[in-house]
Design an enzyme around this catalytic site. Structure first.
Site, PDB file in Angstrom:
ATOM      1  N   ASP A 176      -4.790   1.670  10.858  1.00  0.00           N
ATOM      2  CA  ASP A 176      -6.186   1.318  11.127  1.00  0.00           C
ATOM      3  C   ASP A 176      -6.262   0.877  12.591  1.00  0.00           C
ATOM      4  O   ASP A 176      -6.378   1.710  13.486  1.00  0.00           O
ATOM      5  CB  ASP A 176      -6.566   0.214  10.134  1.00  0.00           C
ATOM      6  CG  ASP A 176      -8.029  -0.136  10.128  1.00  0.00           C
ATOM      7  OD1 ASP A 176      -8.610  -0.318  11.201  1.00  0.00           O
ATOM      8  OD2 ASP A 176      -8.626  -0.243   9.043  1.00  0.00           O
ATOM      9  N   PHE A 193     -13.750   2.505   4.997  1.00  0.00           N
ATOM     10  CA  PHE A 193     -12.788   1.921   4.066  1.00  0.00           C
ATOM     11  C   PHE A 193     -12.455   2.891   2.940  1.00  0.00           C
ATOM     12  O   PHE A 193     -13.350   3.489   2.343  1.00  0.00           O
ATOM     13  CB  PHE A 193     -13.333   0.614   3.492  1.00  0.00           C
ATOM     14  CG  PHE A 193     -12.319  -0.143   2.683  1.00  0.00           C
ATOM     15  CD1 PHE A 193     -11.255  -0.786   3.292  1.00  0.00           C
ATOM     16  CD2 PHE A 193     -12.421  -0.186   1.295  1.00  0.00           C
ATOM     17  CE1 PHE A 193     -10.308  -1.459   2.540  1.00  0.00           C
ATOM     18  CE2 PHE A 193     -11.472  -0.868   0.540  1.00  0.00           C
ATOM     19  CZ  PHE A 193     -10.415  -1.498   1.165  1.00  0.00           C
ATOM     20  N   VAL A 194     -11.170   3.058   2.663  1.00  0.00           N
ATOM     21  CA  VAL A 194     -10.738   3.968   1.604  1.00  0.00           C
ATOM     22  C   VAL A 194      -9.820   3.255   0.606  1.00  0.00           C
ATOM     23  O   VAL A 194      -9.175   2.258   0.942  1.00  0.00           O
ATOM     24  CB  VAL A 194      -9.988   5.201   2.175  1.00  0.00           C
ATOM     25  CG1 VAL A 194     -10.933   6.119   2.929  1.00  0.00           C
ATOM     26  CG2 VAL A 194      -8.825   4.780   3.069  1.00  0.00           C
ATOM     27  N   GLY A 203       0.786  -1.241   0.000  1.00  0.00           N
ATOM     28  CA  GLY A 203       0.000   0.000   0.000  1.00  0.00           C
ATOM     29  C   GLY A 203       0.806   1.274   0.000  1.00  0.00           C
ATOM     30  O   GLY A 203       0.407   2.268  -0.606  1.00  0.00           O
ATOM     31  N   ASP A 224      -5.791  -0.275  -1.759  1.00  0.00           N
ATOM     32  CA  ASP A 224      -6.528  -1.113  -2.688  1.00  0.00           C
ATOM     33  C   ASP A 224      -7.778  -1.747  -2.098  1.00  0.00           C
ATOM     34  O   ASP A 224      -7.885  -1.969  -0.895  1.00  0.00           O
ATOM     35  CB  ASP A 224      -5.633  -2.261  -3.148  1.00  0.00           C
ATOM     36  CG  ASP A 224      -5.348  -3.239  -2.008  1.00  0.00           C
ATOM     37  OD1 ASP A 224      -4.767  -2.812  -0.991  1.00  0.00           O
ATOM     38  OD2 ASP A 224      -5.738  -4.409  -2.114  1.00  0.00           O
ATOM     39  N   LYS A 284      -6.883   6.194  11.078  1.00  0.00           N
ATOM     40  CA  LYS A 284      -8.282   6.118  11.532  1.00  0.00           C
ATOM     41  C   LYS A 284      -8.276   6.069  13.053  1.00  0.00           C
ATOM     42  O   LYS A 284      -8.219   4.986  13.635  1.00  0.00           O
ATOM     43  CB  LYS A 284      -8.945   4.850  10.984  1.00  0.00           C
ATOM     44  CG  LYS A 284      -9.041   4.755   9.473  1.00  0.00           C
ATOM     45  CD  LYS A 284      -9.632   3.405   9.061  1.00  0.00           C
ATOM     46  CE  LYS A 284      -9.789   3.271   7.570  1.00  0.00           C
ATOM     47  NZ  LYS A 284     -10.218   1.902   7.161  1.00  0.00           N
ATOM     48  N   GLU A 325       4.131   4.284   6.165  1.00  0.00           N
ATOM     49  CA  GLU A 325       2.943   3.430   6.084  1.00  0.00           C
ATOM     50  C   GLU A 325       1.827   4.177   5.354  1.00  0.00           C
ATOM     51  O   GLU A 325       1.732   5.405   5.435  1.00  0.00           O
ATOM     52  CB  GLU A 325       2.535   3.034   7.521  1.00  0.00           C
ATOM     53  CG  GLU A 325       1.293   2.185   7.670  1.00  0.00           C
ATOM     54  CD  GLU A 325       1.327   0.831   6.998  1.00  0.00           C
ATOM     55  OE1 GLU A 325       1.647   0.776   5.796  1.00  0.00           O
ATOM     56  OE2 GLU A 325       0.981  -0.170   7.644  1.00  0.00           O
ATOM     57  N   ASP A 326       1.019   3.437   4.627  1.00  0.00           N
ATOM     58  CA  ASP A 326      -0.095   4.074   3.915  1.00  0.00           C
ATOM     59  C   ASP A 326      -1.195   4.513   4.874  1.00  0.00           C
ATOM     60  O   ASP A 326      -1.656   5.652   4.825  1.00  0.00           O
ATOM     61  CB  ASP A 326      -0.660   3.154   2.818  1.00  0.00           C
ATOM     62  CG  ASP A 326      -1.009   1.747   3.323  1.00  0.00           C
ATOM     63  OD1 ASP A 326      -0.788   1.451   4.515  1.00  0.00           O
ATOM     64  OD2 ASP A 326      -1.503   0.945   2.517  1.00  0.00           O
TER      65      ASP A 326
HETATM   66  P1  XMP Z   1      -3.771  -2.122  10.847  1.00  0.00           P
HETATM   67  O1  XMP Z   1      -5.130  -2.586  11.331  1.00  0.00           O
HETATM   68  O2  XMP Z   1      -2.734  -3.159  11.031  1.00  0.00           O
HETATM   69  O3  XMP Z   1      -3.990  -1.954   9.308  1.00  0.00           O
HETATM   70  O4  XMP Z   1      -3.408  -0.770  11.416  1.00  0.00           O
HETATM   71  C1  XMP Z   1      -3.038  -1.352   8.523  1.00  0.00           C
HETATM   72  C2  XMP Z   1      -3.025  -1.986   7.154  1.00  0.00           C
HETATM   73  O5  XMP Z   1      -4.341  -2.391   6.762  1.00  0.00           O
HETATM   74  C3  XMP Z   1      -4.649  -1.936   5.481  1.00  0.00           C
HETATM   75  N1  XMP Z   1      -5.814  -1.024   5.577  1.00  0.00           N
HETATM   76  C4  XMP Z   1      -6.525  -0.551   4.557  1.00  0.00           C
HETATM   77  N2  XMP Z   1      -6.384  -0.755   3.229  1.00  0.00           N
HETATM   78  N3  XMP Z   1      -8.232   0.673   2.846  1.00  0.00           N
HETATM   79  C5  XMP Z   1      -7.246  -0.121   2.381  1.00  0.00           C
HETATM   80  O6  XMP Z   1      -7.118  -0.268   1.180  1.00  0.00           O
HETATM   81  C6  XMP Z   1      -8.450   0.914   4.158  1.00  0.00           C
HETATM   82  O7  XMP Z   1      -9.368   1.662   4.521  1.00  0.00           O
HETATM   83  C7  XMP Z   1      -7.534   0.266   5.056  1.00  0.00           C
HETATM   84  N4  XMP Z   1      -7.419   0.284   6.400  1.00  0.00           N
HETATM   85  C8  XMP Z   1      -6.353  -0.516   6.681  1.00  0.00           C
HETATM   86  C9  XMP Z   1      -3.409  -1.254   4.956  1.00  0.00           C
HETATM   87  O8  XMP Z   1      -2.743  -2.139   4.084  1.00  0.00           O
HETATM   88  C10 XMP Z   1      -2.545  -0.976   6.149  1.00  0.00           C
HETATM   89  O9  XMP Z   1      -1.189  -1.163   5.858  1.00  0.00           O
HETATM   90 MG    MG Z   2      -3.578  -3.220   1.729  1.00  0.00          MG
END
Ligand code: XMP
Ligand code: MG
Length: 179
Positions: free
Chosen positions: A107, A156-157, A49, A163, A135, A103-104
């Site tokens: 969450d 979700f984005v 990501g 993706d 988030k 990091e992208d």
């Molecule tokens: P955590 O829960 O580990 O999640 O903080 C981080 C990873 O989860 C993916 N992620 C998303 N990917 N839309 C996405 O396309 C979203 O809204 C989303 N939220 C979490 C992402 O790969 C991130 O590295």
């Molecule tokens: Mg991902």
């Protein structure tokens, strides 16, 4: 009116335009330059990501730096699957280096919590994190993120590297799933 797009079976609406994204990335790059411009940092980007964000961020950084990539995973479809695995590792010696994790999106924080723990054990000179999106309402694991592009609602984005089951990474803006 906000732009609407369809990816496979789902509809998304524009949240941040390409221009808003680029403006914010330049600001983040300038802040990192202030902090680490003379530190020869190693940017560690979490695949897949963060590859788009990392590509722009390192060019907004004014200083010498290296770039590395790791592949971790905790997501399938639009939900976190719960476990984080290192799939592809980092071969560099991190001891004494200034590490900037890219990091992208943060969450639950699980991915970063796990990964920062792993990096800390290798005794870098400093360890900081920049995430393009966060988030706050979804956070379950304590993680400190020094730089954040945008805090967003717990929805979700896609776009800008993010993706929906592999689709949407090439969008230049950020799009949010329609309720
Ligand atoms: P955590 O829960 O580990 O999640 O903080 C981080 C990873 O989860 C993916 N992620 C998303 N990917 N839309 C996405 O396309 C979203 O809204 C989303 N939220 C979490 C992402 O790969 C991130 O590295
Ligand atoms: Mg991902």
């Amino acid at each position: 009116m906000s732009e609407k797009i369809k990816i496979r079976d789902l509809s998304f609406v524009s949240l941040f335009s390409a221009e808003q994204v680029q403006t914010r990335v330049r600001e983040l790059g300038a802040a990192l330059t202030q902090q680490h411009g003379k530190n020869n940092p190693l940017f560690v980007s979490i695949l897949s990501g963060a590859f788009v964000f990392a590509a722009d961020l390192i060019r907004a950084f004014d200083g010498n730096c290296e770039v590395g990539f790791v592949k971790l995973a905790s997501y399938s479809g639009t939900r976190s699957t719960g476990d984080v695995q290192t799939i592809m590792g980092l071969e560099k010696d991190l001891r004494g280096r200034h590490i900037i994790v890219v990091e992208d999106i943060v969450d639950t924080g699980r991915t970063l919590h796990f990964f920062l723990d792993h990096l800390r054990q290798q005794q870098p000179a400093s360890l900081s994190t920049v995430a393009f999106l966060r988030k706050p309402d979804a956070l379950e694991f304590p993680v400190l993120v020094e730089q954040v592009g945008f805090d967003i609602e717990n929805r979700f984005v896609v776009g800008y590297g993010l993706d929906y089951d592999g689709w949407g990474r090439n969008l230049s803006g950020i799009f949010v799933l329609e309720p």
